[in-house]
Design a protein around this motif. Structure first.
Motif, mmCIF file in Angstrom:
data_model
loop_
_atom_site.group_PDB
_atom_site.id
_atom_site.type_symbol
_atom_site.label_atom_id
_atom_site.label_comp_id
_atom_site.label_asym_id
_atom_site.label_seq_id
_atom_site.Cartn_x
_atom_site.Cartn_y
_atom_site.Cartn_z
ATOM 1 N N ARG A 27 9.871 25.644 12.194
ATOM 2 C CA ARG A 27 8.581 25.496 12.874
ATOM 3 C C ARG A 27 7.943 24.142 12.578
ATOM 4 N N GLY A 28 8.721 23.257 11.966
ATOM 5 C CA GLY A 28 8.250 21.875 11.822
ATOM 6 C C GLY A 28 7.454 21.589 10.562
ATOM 7 N N LEU A 29 7.416 22.545 9.648
ATOM 8 C CA LEU A 29 6.672 22.264 8.414
ATOM 9 C C LEU A 29 7.365 21.160 7.616
ATOM 10 N N LEU A 30 6.578 20.238 7.140
ATOM 11 C CA LEU A 30 7.060 19.223 6.209
ATOM 12 C C LEU A 30 6.203 19.330 4.947
ATOM 13 N N ASP A 31 6.792 19.858 3.891
ATOM 14 C CA ASP A 31 6.003 20.041 2.668
ATOM 15 C C ASP A 31 6.440 19.123 1.536
ATOM 16 N N THR A 32 7.497 18.363 1.785
ATOM 17 C CA THR A 32 8.045 17.472 0.762
ATOM 18 C C THR A 32 8.505 16.199 1.457
ATOM 19 N N ALA A 33 8.162 15.054 0.919
ATOM 20 C CA ALA A 33 8.541 13.814 1.597
ATOM 21 C C ALA A 33 8.718 12.674 0.610
ATOM 22 N N VAL A 34 9.612 11.773 0.996
ATOM 23 C CA VAL A 34 9.822 10.527 0.252
ATOM 24 C C VAL A 34 9.771 9.394 1.267
ATOM 25 N N VAL A 35 8.942 8.411 1.001
ATOM 26 C CA VAL A 35 8.739 7.320 1.948
ATOM 27 C C VAL A 35 8.970 5.986 1.245
ATOM 28 N N THR A 36 9.852 5.187 1.836
ATOM 29 C CA THR A 36 10.096 3.846 1.310
ATOM 30 C C THR A 36 9.330 2.841 2.170
ATOM 31 N N VAL A 37 8.566 2.001 1.509
ATOM 32 C CA VAL A 37 7.745 1.030 2.231
ATOM 33 C C VAL A 37 8.117 -0.376 1.781
ATOM 34 N N ARG A 38 8.535 -1.198 2.743
ATOM 35 C CA ARG A 38 8.812 -2.604 2.434
ATOM 36 C C ARG A 38 7.595 -3.440 2.743
ATOM 37 N N PHE A 39 7.262 -4.332 1.843
ATOM 38 C CA PHE A 39 6.133 -5.228 2.054
ATOM 39 C C PHE A 39 6.613 -6.641 2.373
ATOM 40 N N ASP A 40 5.690 -7.415 2.965
ATOM 41 C CA ASP A 40 6.109 -8.755 3.392
ATOM 42 C C ASP A 40 6.308 -9.722 2.228
ATOM 43 N N ASN A 41 5.957 -9.333 1.027
ATOM 44 C CA ASN A 41 6.297 -10.194 -0.127
ATOM 45 C C ASN A 41 7.588 -9.738 -0.814
ATOM 46 N N GLY A 42 8.329 -8.847 -0.155
ATOM 47 C CA GLY A 42 9.607 -8.407 -0.701
ATOM 48 C C GLY A 42 9.504 -7.154 -1.548
ATOM 49 N N ALA A 43 8.337 -6.863 -2.057
ATOM 50 C CA ALA A 43 8.178 -5.675 -2.901
ATOM 51 C C ALA A 43 8.507 -4.414 -2.113
ATOM 52 N N VAL A 44 9.017 -3.434 -2.816
ATOM 53 C CA VAL A 44 9.370 -2.160 -2.202
ATOM 54 C C VAL A 44 8.611 -1.048 -2.926
ATOM 55 N N GLY A 45 7.942 -0.235 -2.139
ATOM 56 C CA GLY A 45 7.220 0.890 -2.724
ATOM 57 C C GLY A 45 7.831 2.209 -2.300
ATOM 58 N N VAL A 46 7.766 3.173 -3.176
ATOM 59 C CA VAL A 46 8.209 4.518 -2.835
ATOM 60 C C VAL A 46 7.018 5.460 -3.030
ATOM 61 N N ALA A 47 6.691 6.186 -1.971
ATOM 62 C CA ALA A 47 5.637 7.194 -2.062
ATOM 63 C C ALA A 47 6.301 8.551 -1.902
ATOM 64 N N GLU A 48 5.843 9.480 -2.674
ATOM 65 C CA GLU A 48 6.540 10.760 -2.736
ATOM 66 C C GLU A 48 5.501 11.870 -2.860
#
Lengths: 334, 334, 334, 334
Positions: free
Chosen positions: D206-227
């Motif tokens: 039914r489309g529930l999303l209760d857990t997620a991991v997101v990788t975010v690239r920034f323009d200064n090269g840094a990489v963030g992970v949000a979870e």
């Protein structure tokens, strides 16, 4: 509820701010300080309607419900007496008095007037210590066997202004109360103290005691150690430990926040540099509870008998240093 | 290097394993134990070539370079004497002896024979404590003012088998040595001890002392507190603290690893349940260093005078309990 | 048991010391290194009886029971094949090979010869990680949902000598194995990787990847993040986290001991500066277990299929960086 | 300053208490809630003088200086527009809006009216995070390379009431803002997200999303992970990490106090069970700062562009899940 503040020094200022901004339903009614201009400056800063140099003025004011005493310790007993006789609820900074005779006189006035008296043993309101006490009350920790309470100040004191027994009467008195708080129902029976001028050795001959270790035996067999020093290079350090039949609680991590920096010199956490930084929450909480006590919502959490128990240990500790031997609580009249 | 082991009990077994498997260039030459079959069982288990019931056999064996004494404490002094007279290097578990007279006799034999004597104060070899000492030696910590050393055993002892001063002679002696180790160059001058049967109160009348707090004054003004209890619900607990003019080192986090589990009951870390679990590395390291000492590569890291300093404090502590007052080190002949 | 060591570099040296001194019943039989003099220098240092420049010599030696392969990664597959064909038990440093084809060839040889193959995924032997796995195996942690594995090296690498996929094949391969180890029974299905030259941006155009973040989806829904950087200012940093239905385990506190110093700059704990400082115990333990495996006492704790699973993720990660999109494990033949 | 509160739910209640008792000089002027009786109940409880079901009433009230919007997210944009047009200063809970078009409309109204807009990204006001940011601002940490931000809720949610992108728009949006906060001056350029129903697998279809991991690239090269995950067995878990060229800051220890209990099950620390327990101080602090902003004492600490940056990442993350590939910020119009 209208509360008058007596004393506008370091702790007085903090209490003024708490009474004004952080405690719902309380109004800073007046500030008292004998120093010219001090009370009115603080009254202006916090919007209190009155400022006096003589505490008699607030005792005479029927609109004042309660007083917070943050004057020097030698005035505490007489201020409690006067406040009680005026029918005011009293919050008094520690120690309640400097002698048991003075304290008993104050407690007598409180009893006769049937007013509230709460004493400023703030450590009972620090979350760590309150949590440890809950573990004792609910049986998780078991009967206490060994206790420890530590106070280390950040230094910067003036040796010339430290009265000989200050380390016992004004610093360690917190730890003596803490030991009793964490060993509920037990009474101290014997005290042995060692003290010296280790921060300022050149003042040793003039009687300075800036570092002390006090062993306290309780009537349930538990042994507590209270330890203080007027100077710690890393700031203000307040810690405790209670070890019982079923486990140990340790209290006080001294950190200002949970951030840790790992860098070229290793892993570093910031430490608190002052009591008002480390214990701000407890300083507010004890007054918030006091307000509820005055409203009749709560029993007095820490009162005259607690003040007496701690003062008895402090006097015995000072005596132990003078005599070089353990002192029974009975010897000092406690 | 051929090393004979005297004593095949709990620590003897651990040392046998270390000597056999963990210390390069060392060979377990023989095992001695008066109990029938004990020595030969251990010798077989570890591949030692000889097993005896009488230690004289190893002293007479010219191929034995060194002995490790892990016999009961009351035999230590005479074994050191015999080993020294036979020209063997000696590693002896603490305490070196149970009286200063016995110890001095042993040290005299060692001096005359010019053999190596290292004493088993293992805490000096635990990384935390060694790191703290480095901070003192390099000036980072400043002059020590207050020290603390704690030993809590995991319990399970038999009250009937505990000699009255065991808590001082065999348990706290580690802490007494630790206090000296962390206050280098200073000498203990006065000791005050409080002790009781808090784990087994029903044995109090029979003289059991299972819990103790000892205050030790040093000649540089520093004050140390050593504290022990024979039973901790959470396992084996060895901690220390040294607070000096420039900062404080704390030692001993008691965890078995760095894993932390956060679950419905909060955040949980496993604690060590035995000395051999917590201090395995130190038990090996002290023997590894001993091997290097015998090879002439290192000076003795902890020797006869250290054993004497710690024993002196232990004897003064026991005396303090009996007399109910502080005892000068001079009173016990130390 | 006679073990030959192939490779006398940094890890080879550590293994030589472990085999010689720390693993009961094992003998360092020979050292192999093609560099002139390298093998013989190490053989002399550790008392090995033979030194060769060609590994064929140890494969031909019937007295050699096992080999430890610590040669550069590009030689691993062929060395495993040769060792297996010679009937030797094999401990091979990670990665098992640099391509799946090579690895499969090596695993085929191992299967055919029915020899032992253990792969050097040391993190499984670090107490924190082993303890976390026990919490998973016994059901305490619940089904894993989110995992994290971090490797940060202390820096000092030479950008010119880093092959493009090194961060995946040689560094993160530990983390890929760790994710699988902490999600037992699950298989990786999709990988998305981001990588860059953040330590040495001037090498970016030459293809250096010194920093990477890899998201790994498993067939049980769990998502793992592996993260690496070739330079951390505070030393060598290896950490992990596994979060499941019933709780979370965190692993790796990076401290070298439990001593904490509180001084004018706050509270400071020393951090490990190298892998051999942080993981010394695990490096020894994996070889000790290998010895027991060869003796038939233990099953292989981490073998060819584990090597294949980790390599598959590494190859998919490298491919993901090249394609800028998630890559299915099937796409790389895993 | 007179502040009206729009929304009397969970966060509304907390803000009502803060506005009434904890923020000097602020008065809770009115409460608005469309649910019958809700506003008046809260107004009575906190002594607010007015209660409305329609927010237009407060916008029309010239004595109201500012509004705090704690209504459901889908109403945020239109409420900001109306408040701005009425000339009120606005504090709006996150997210500022659910689409960039809506948010831009709101920001346009704010700009035109030149009113204050502060967005409720509370994590910036948690001491740990604020301290980490100071290390970045003063250069101690060096250029960020890798970042991590974690939010785990304590569970107990109703799957039927969770809109598909809630985990991105309402939960992880805090982490997206945190990543930007800890990488100041950089902009996100690419987002890759993985999400699933791991807490409630039966709702997956039914489309529930209760857990997620997101990788975010920034323009200064840094990489963030949000979870994020909607259920953690140990409570409410908010942590972060920023690793830069000179070191790493870790934030969020999740403990409710500094007391630790060592008992038969090891060493136990209590963990926070709710956001209002863990973040109470930050919830108060963000409003205290807002009051100062309205008074003109401080610049807006976190405003419209911050809301836009975080929303852009949230939209890209949701899109990434739908497309199964990384999404550029430009693709979603950010």
């Amino acid at each position: 509820m209208r509360v008058a503040l007596i004393g506008s020094g370091r702790m007085g200022s903090f209490h003024a701010e708490s009474l004004t901004y952080r405690i719902p339903g309380v109004q800073l009614a007046a500030v008292v300080d004998p120093a010219p201009g001090a009370a009115s400056r603080m009254a202006t800063a916090f919007g209190a309607s009155a400022a006096y140099t003589d505490p008699a003025a607030v005792f005479a004011d029927p609109t004042v419900d309660a007083v917070v005493i943050a004057a020097p310790a030698r005035f505490h007993a007489e201020l409690i007496v006067a406040a009680a006789q005026a029918g005011k609820a009293v919050f008094c900074e520690k120690p309640g008095a400097l002698t048991l005779a003075d304290l008993d006189r104050a407690l007598g006035a409180v009893a006769e007037a049937q007013v509230v008296l709460q004493v400023g043993f703030n450590r009972r309101f620090v979350p760590d210590w309150a949590a440890a006490r809950r573990l004792i009350d609910d049986g998780t920790l078991g009967t206490p066997r060994l206790l420890r309470s530590v106070t280390r100040d950040p230094g910067g004191f003036d040796p010339a202004r430290v009265a000989p027994d200050t380390i016992f009467n004004e610093t360690l008195i917190h730890d003596f109360d803490t030991l009793s708080f964490l060993n509920p129902g037990a009474r101290a029976v014997e005290v042995f103290a060692v003290a010296d001028a280790l921060v300022e050795p050149s003042w040793r001959d003039r009687g300075l005691l800036d570092t002390a270790v006090v062993t306290v035996r309780f009537d349930n067999g538990a042994v507590g150690v209270a330890e203080a020093c007027f100077e710690a290079a890393y700031g203000y350090d307040v810690r405790g430990e209670v070890f019982g039949a079923k486990g140990m609680a340790t209290m006080g991590d001294g950190r200002v926040d949970g951030m840790v920096f790992s860098g070229s010199s290793g892993r570093v956490a910031a430490t608190a540099r002052s009591d008002q930084e480390l214990l701000a929450g407890a300083y507010v909480e004890e007054l918030a509870v006091f307000a509820d006590v005055v409203r009749g919502l709560d029993p007095v959490p820490v009162g005259g008998q607690d003040a007496r128990a701690a003062l008895g240990i402090a006097l015995a500790a000072a005596q132990s240093v003078r005599l070089g031997r353990p002192v029974q609580l009975g010897e000092v009249g406690a």
